[in-house]
Design a protein around this motif. Structure first.
Motif, PDB file in Angstrom:
ATOM      1  N   PHE A   1      -8.423  -1.952  -6.994  1.00  0.00           N
ATOM      2  CA  PHE A   1      -7.773  -0.827  -6.327  1.00  0.00           C
ATOM      3  C   PHE A   1      -7.442  -1.124  -4.868  1.00  0.00           C
ATOM      4  N   VAL A   2      -8.423  -1.588  -4.093  1.00  0.00           N
ATOM      5  CA  VAL A   2      -8.209  -1.812  -2.659  1.00  0.00           C
ATOM      6  C   VAL A   2      -7.166  -2.902  -2.438  1.00  0.00           C
ATOM      7  N   VAL A   3      -7.272  -4.002  -3.171  1.00  0.00           N
ATOM      8  CA  VAL A   3      -6.298  -5.091  -3.026  1.00  0.00           C
ATOM      9  C   VAL A   3      -4.890  -4.594  -3.364  1.00  0.00           C
ATOM     10  N   GLU A   4      -4.775  -3.788  -4.404  1.00  0.00           N
ATOM     11  CA  GLU A   4      -3.460  -3.269  -4.802  1.00  0.00           C
ATOM     12  C   GLU A   4      -2.880  -2.344  -3.737  1.00  0.00           C
ATOM     13  N   VAL A   5      -3.700  -1.433  -3.213  1.00  0.00           N
ATOM     14  CA  VAL A   5      -3.222  -0.498  -2.184  1.00  0.00           C
ATOM     15  C   VAL A   5      -2.837  -1.259  -0.916  1.00  0.00           C
ATOM     16  N   VAL A   6      -3.665  -2.202  -0.521  1.00  0.00           N
ATOM     17  CA  VAL A   6      -3.383  -2.977   0.697  1.00  0.00           C
ATOM     18  C   VAL A   6      -2.147  -3.861   0.495  1.00  0.00           C
ATOM     19  N   SER A   7      -1.966  -4.396  -0.698  1.00  0.00           N
ATOM     20  CA  SER A   7      -0.762  -5.193  -0.986  1.00  0.00           C
ATOM     21  C   SER A   7       0.498  -4.349  -0.856  1.00  0.00           C
ATOM     22  N   LEU A   8       0.431  -3.111  -1.328  1.00  0.00           N
ATOM     23  CA  LEU A   8       1.569  -2.192  -1.158  1.00  0.00           C
ATOM     24  C   LEU A   8       1.816  -1.913   0.323  1.00  0.00           C
ATOM     25  N   PHE A   9       0.736  -1.781   1.083  1.00  0.00           N
ATOM     26  CA  PHE A   9       0.863  -1.596   2.531  1.00  0.00           C
ATOM     27  C   PHE A   9       1.580  -2.800   3.155  1.00  0.00           C
ATOM     28  N   PHE A  10       1.204  -4.006   2.735  1.00  0.00           N
ATOM     29  CA  PHE A  10       1.844  -5.217   3.269  1.00  0.00           C
ATOM     30  C   PHE A  10       3.348  -5.210   2.970  1.00  0.00           C
TER      31      PHE A  10
ATOM     32  N   SER B   1      -2.336   4.235   8.713  1.00  0.00           N
ATOM     33  CA  SER B   1      -3.432   5.190   8.754  1.00  0.00           C
ATOM     34  C   SER B   1      -4.101   5.319   7.391  1.00  0.00           C
ATOM     35  N   SER B   2      -3.301   5.284   6.323  1.00  0.00           N
ATOM     36  CA  SER B   2      -3.851   5.490   4.975  1.00  0.00           C
ATOM     37  C   SER B   2      -4.769   4.365   4.520  1.00  0.00           C
ATOM     38  N   ILE B   3      -4.609   3.159   5.087  1.00  0.00           N
ATOM     39  CA  ILE B   3      -5.537   2.078   4.718  1.00  0.00           C
ATOM     40  C   ILE B   3      -6.559   1.806   5.819  1.00  0.00           C
ATOM     41  N   GLY B   4      -6.452   2.521   6.936  1.00  0.00           N
ATOM     42  CA  GLY B   4      -7.422   2.347   8.016  1.00  0.00           C
ATOM     43  C   GLY B   4      -7.081   1.229   8.985  1.00  0.00           C
ATOM     44  N   ALA B   5      -5.815   0.822   9.044  1.00  0.00           N
ATOM     45  CA  ALA B   5      -5.386  -0.227   9.991  1.00  0.00           C
ATOM     46  C   ALA B   5      -5.199   0.416  11.365  1.00  0.00           C
TER      47      ALA B   5
END
Length: 150
Positions: free
Chosen positions: A41-50, A86-90
């Motif tokens: 889940f986290v890798v997928e969400v962060v990949s979308l953020f990238f 903001s949604s991933i905490g960056a």
């Protein structure tokens, strides 16, 4: 490096990301949503953020290169980047976006260009750091270990 050392390295590395202001509590909440049913889940969400961030940074670069800058369009892109970071905490990316939006409101070209460079740098840093953290997690899982949450 043995499994215990890898796990210790991961915990120390993750802690440093919080202490250096790269991540905030939102990232912790994201991690808490991950479970056995959705282990990536986290890798997928962060990949979308990238993906989203790179698209937005390209759009911002193009928009600020125009002869007549559409500050509403620039602000809309910055607003999206602020929301996704903001949604991933960056946290550091998000903070620069706040200043960036103020420069858009003032229609300050130099301020916008300065913030664009800063946000590109911070994005690049957080991307590199998160990718390294994910590599450490993958090494631990490959070695048969579990990801420590503390």
């Amino acid at each position: 490096m043995d499994l215990v050392q890898l796990q210790r390295q991961l915990v120390e590395y993750r802690t440093s990301l919080y202490h250096e202001g790269f991540l905030d509590e939102q990232f912790t909440q994201l991690q808490e949503l991950q479970d056995e049913n959705n282990p990536d889940f986290v890798v997928e969400v962060v990949s979308l953020f990238f993906e989203d961030s790179e698209r937005l940074l390209n759009e911002l670069t193009k928009a600020l290169e125009q002869q007549n800058i559409d500050f509403k369009k620039v602000d809309a892109h910055v607003h999206q980047l602020k929301g996704s970071s903001s949604s991933i905490g960056a946290q550091r990316v998000q903070r620069i976006c706040i200043a960036f939006r103020n420069y858009c409101e003032e229609q300050n070209v130099q301020g916008c260009l300065k913030c664009l460079q800063q946000v590109k740098n911070e994005y690049s840093l957080v991307k590199t750091k998160l990718e390294f953290m994910f590599q450490l997690e993958q090494q631990i899982l490959t070695a048969g270990g579990s990801i420590p949450m503390q």
